[in-house]
Write a protein that holds these residues in place. Structure first.
Motif, PDB file in Angstrom:
ATOM      1  N   GLY A 158       0.783  -1.226   0.000  1.00  0.00           N
ATOM      2  CA  GLY A 158       0.000   0.000   0.000  1.00  0.00           C
ATOM      3  C   GLY A 158       0.814   1.273   0.000  1.00  0.00           C
ATOM      4  O   GLY A 158       0.313   2.337   0.364  1.00  0.00           O
ATOM      5  N   GLY A 159       2.074   1.186  -0.403  1.00  0.00           N
ATOM      6  CA  GLY A 159       2.930   2.370  -0.459  1.00  0.00           C
ATOM      7  C   GLY A 159       4.391   1.978  -0.320  1.00  0.00           C
ATOM      8  O   GLY A 159       4.746   0.794  -0.402  1.00  0.00           O
ATOM      9  N   VAL A 160       5.245   2.975  -0.120  1.00  0.00           N
ATOM     10  CA  VAL A 160       6.670   2.730   0.062  1.00  0.00           C
ATOM     11  C   VAL A 160       7.041   2.975   1.523  1.00  0.00           C
ATOM     12  O   VAL A 160       6.572   3.942   2.139  1.00  0.00           O
ATOM     13  CB  VAL A 160       7.504   3.647  -0.865  1.00  0.00           C
ATOM     14  CG1 VAL A 160       7.208   5.118  -0.634  1.00  0.00           C
ATOM     15  CG2 VAL A 160       9.000   3.368  -0.708  1.00  0.00           C
ATOM     16  N   TYR A 161       7.849   2.083   2.079  1.00  0.00           N
ATOM     17  CA  TYR A 161       8.365   2.313   3.424  1.00  0.00           C
ATOM     18  C   TYR A 161       9.555   3.270   3.336  1.00  0.00           C
ATOM     19  O   TYR A 161      10.496   3.041   2.568  1.00  0.00           O
ATOM     20  CB  TYR A 161       8.792   1.003   4.079  1.00  0.00           C
ATOM     21  CG  TYR A 161       7.631   0.267   4.695  1.00  0.00           C
ATOM     22  CD1 TYR A 161       7.129   0.655   5.945  1.00  0.00           C
ATOM     23  CD2 TYR A 161       7.013  -0.788   4.033  1.00  0.00           C
ATOM     24  CE1 TYR A 161       6.046   0.003   6.513  1.00  0.00           C
ATOM     25  CE2 TYR A 161       5.928  -1.450   4.601  1.00  0.00           C
ATOM     26  CZ  TYR A 161       5.449  -1.050   5.837  1.00  0.00           C
ATOM     27  OH  TYR A 161       4.373  -1.689   6.399  1.00  0.00           O
ATOM     28  N   ALA A 162       9.503   4.354   4.104  1.00  0.00           N
ATOM     29  CA  ALA A 162      10.562   5.359   4.106  1.00  0.00           C
ATOM     30  C   ALA A 162      11.083   5.549   5.521  1.00  0.00           C
ATOM     31  O   ALA A 162      10.302   5.612   6.480  1.00  0.00           O
ATOM     32  CB  ALA A 162      10.048   6.685   3.550  1.00  0.00           C
ATOM     33  N   ALA A 163      12.399   5.623   5.643  1.00  0.00           N
ATOM     34  CA  ALA A 163      13.042   5.895   6.930  1.00  0.00           C
ATOM     35  C   ALA A 163      14.029   7.038   6.741  1.00  0.00           C
ATOM     36  O   ALA A 163      14.306   7.449   5.601  1.00  0.00           O
ATOM     37  CB  ALA A 163      13.766   4.646   7.436  1.00  0.00           C
ATOM     38  N   ARG A 164      14.534   7.564   7.834  1.00  0.00           N
ATOM     39  CA  ARG A 164      15.604   8.559   7.767  1.00  0.00           C
ATOM     40  C   ARG A 164      16.701   8.132   8.734  1.00  0.00           C
ATOM     41  O   ARG A 164      16.450   7.963   9.920  1.00  0.00           O
ATOM     42  CB  ARG A 164      15.104   9.965   8.107  1.00  0.00           C
ATOM     43  CG  ARG A 164      16.179  11.035   7.937  1.00  0.00           C
ATOM     44  CD  ARG A 164      15.652  12.430   8.192  1.00  0.00           C
ATOM     45  NE  ARG A 164      14.691  12.862   7.196  1.00  0.00           N
ATOM     46  CZ  ARG A 164      15.019  13.363   5.992  1.00  0.00           C
ATOM     47  NH1 ARG A 164      16.297  13.459   5.646  1.00  0.00           N
ATOM     48  NH2 ARG A 164      14.085  13.757   5.150  1.00  0.00           N
ATOM     49  N   ASN A 165      17.887   7.935   8.158  1.00  0.00           N
ATOM     50  CA  ASN A 165      19.020   7.479   8.978  1.00  0.00           C
ATOM     51  C   ASN A 165      18.684   6.202   9.742  1.00  0.00           C
ATOM     52  O   ASN A 165      19.009   6.053  10.919  1.00  0.00           O
ATOM     53  CB  ASN A 165      19.471   8.579   9.944  1.00  0.00           C
ATOM     54  CG  ASN A 165      19.986   9.800   9.216  1.00  0.00           C
ATOM     55  OD1 ASN A 165      20.555   9.704   8.133  1.00  0.00           O
ATOM     56  ND2 ASN A 165      19.770  10.969   9.804  1.00  0.00           N
TER      57      ASN A 165
END
Length: 317
Positions: free
Chosen positions: A44-51
């Motif tokens: 259902g979408g893209v998993y996004a993280a930061r650092n």
């Protein structure tokens, strides 16, 4: 404006997600890599993280080229140099003469391919000193704090026209820190000469940027490669947007302070057994030099060295 991202990889996701979340504009993603498209649809979408932190699902709309029916105002193109011609051919029915095409891909060679489909005043080239890692299909990690890094952009005709100003405004709202210039080739080559040091050397020795810059001879290596790059550009009549020393200092700063934990994109390809873009980076600089009666011996050697390492994979068990 309404954007279509061609190439939902590390940088395509970063630009698209930040435009969607921070600038609040409509973004569609078009991709030809089946595992990526199907994974995004499944979750259902893209998993996004930061650092490596705050991993969360960002709902996005993703399509194969042949099924997309939208008509965006601008295309943002992030495809590997080796795959670009085929992807553009598949996307060609989606293009019209009112649309803008922006690309900040690594290396050189993409602009000529993009110009086959868009008028010169609709083509915007750029650079992006923004580190991002694609962990796998539908899973991306933004490296650096929010607002870290910067990018330059220039129209192929070197005019600062209303279209590039509109893109600049959206990129600013997305927190991508755009800087508009009126020097097209000098702008694009700034990233090429940077990558010809950091991307290639980190790949060859499987280093993060921070590990590379720890080596006492790193600055001398950067200076040798940068001098060859600038000599070739000067003979080709390309006016760079930064001095040699400023570019060398940039290698030091980005490696030591900006993204010390980052493995450059060339290493990410190499480590996964994919072809690298060395021909479009060091190889391009070497070709540019020879076209103007100057031999970039170090760049030529490194280009062969990377291809030798690629070939050696078949001997590894």
């Amino acid at each position: 404006m309404h954007y279509g991202i061609i190439g939902a990889g590390a940088m395509g996701y970063r630009f698209g997600v930040l435009l969607q979340e921070n600038a609040g504009v409509k973004v569609d993603f078009i991709d030809a890599w089946q595992p990526n498209v199907e994974k995004v649809r499944e979750q259902g979408g893209v998993y996004a993280a930061r650092n490596h932190e705050n991993r969360h699902l960002v709902p996005i709309d993703i399509f194969y080229p042949e099924e997309y029916k939208g008509q965006p105002d601008a295309w943002i193109i992030f495809v590997k140099q080796m795959q670009l011609a085929d992807v553009l051919k598949r996307c060609a029915p989606l293009f019209n003469d009112q649309q803008i095409a922006f690309s900040a891909m690594n290396g050189m060679g993409h602009i000529d391919k993009i110009r086959q489909y868009f008028a010169d005043d609709k083509v915007i080239g750029g650079t992006a000193m923004i580190a991002t890692v694609l962990n796998g299909p539908g899973d991306v990690d933004f490296i650096g704090e929010a607002g870290a890094g910067e990018m330059h952009m220039a129209n192929y005709t070197e005019e600062i026209n209303p279209q590039i100003k509109a893109v600049e405004a959206d990129f600013k709202a997305a927190n991508l820190n755009p800087i508009v210039t009126d020097n097209f080739m000098g702008t694009l080559m700034a990233k090429v000469v940077f990558n010809a040091v950091v991307n290639t050397l980190c790949t060859m020795f499987e280093l993060t940027m921070g590990q590379f810059i720890e080596y006492p001879g790193a600055k001398k290596m950067a200076t040798q490669l940068m001098n060859e790059s600038y000599d070739a550009c000067e003979r080709a009549g390309i006016q760079m947007i930064a001095t040699r020393q400023e570019e060398i200092d940039s290698v030091d700063y980005v490696s030591r302070i900006g993204n010390p934990l980052h493995y450059p994109s060339m290493y990410q390809d190499f480590s996964k057994g994919r072809p690298t873009e060395v021909d479009y980076i060091n190889g391009y600089i070497a070709k540019l030099g020879r076209e103007h009666d100057y031999v970039c011996r170090t760049h030529e050697f490194i280009t062969h060295e990377v291809h030798l390492a690629e070939m050696m994979r078949k001997y590894k068990k």
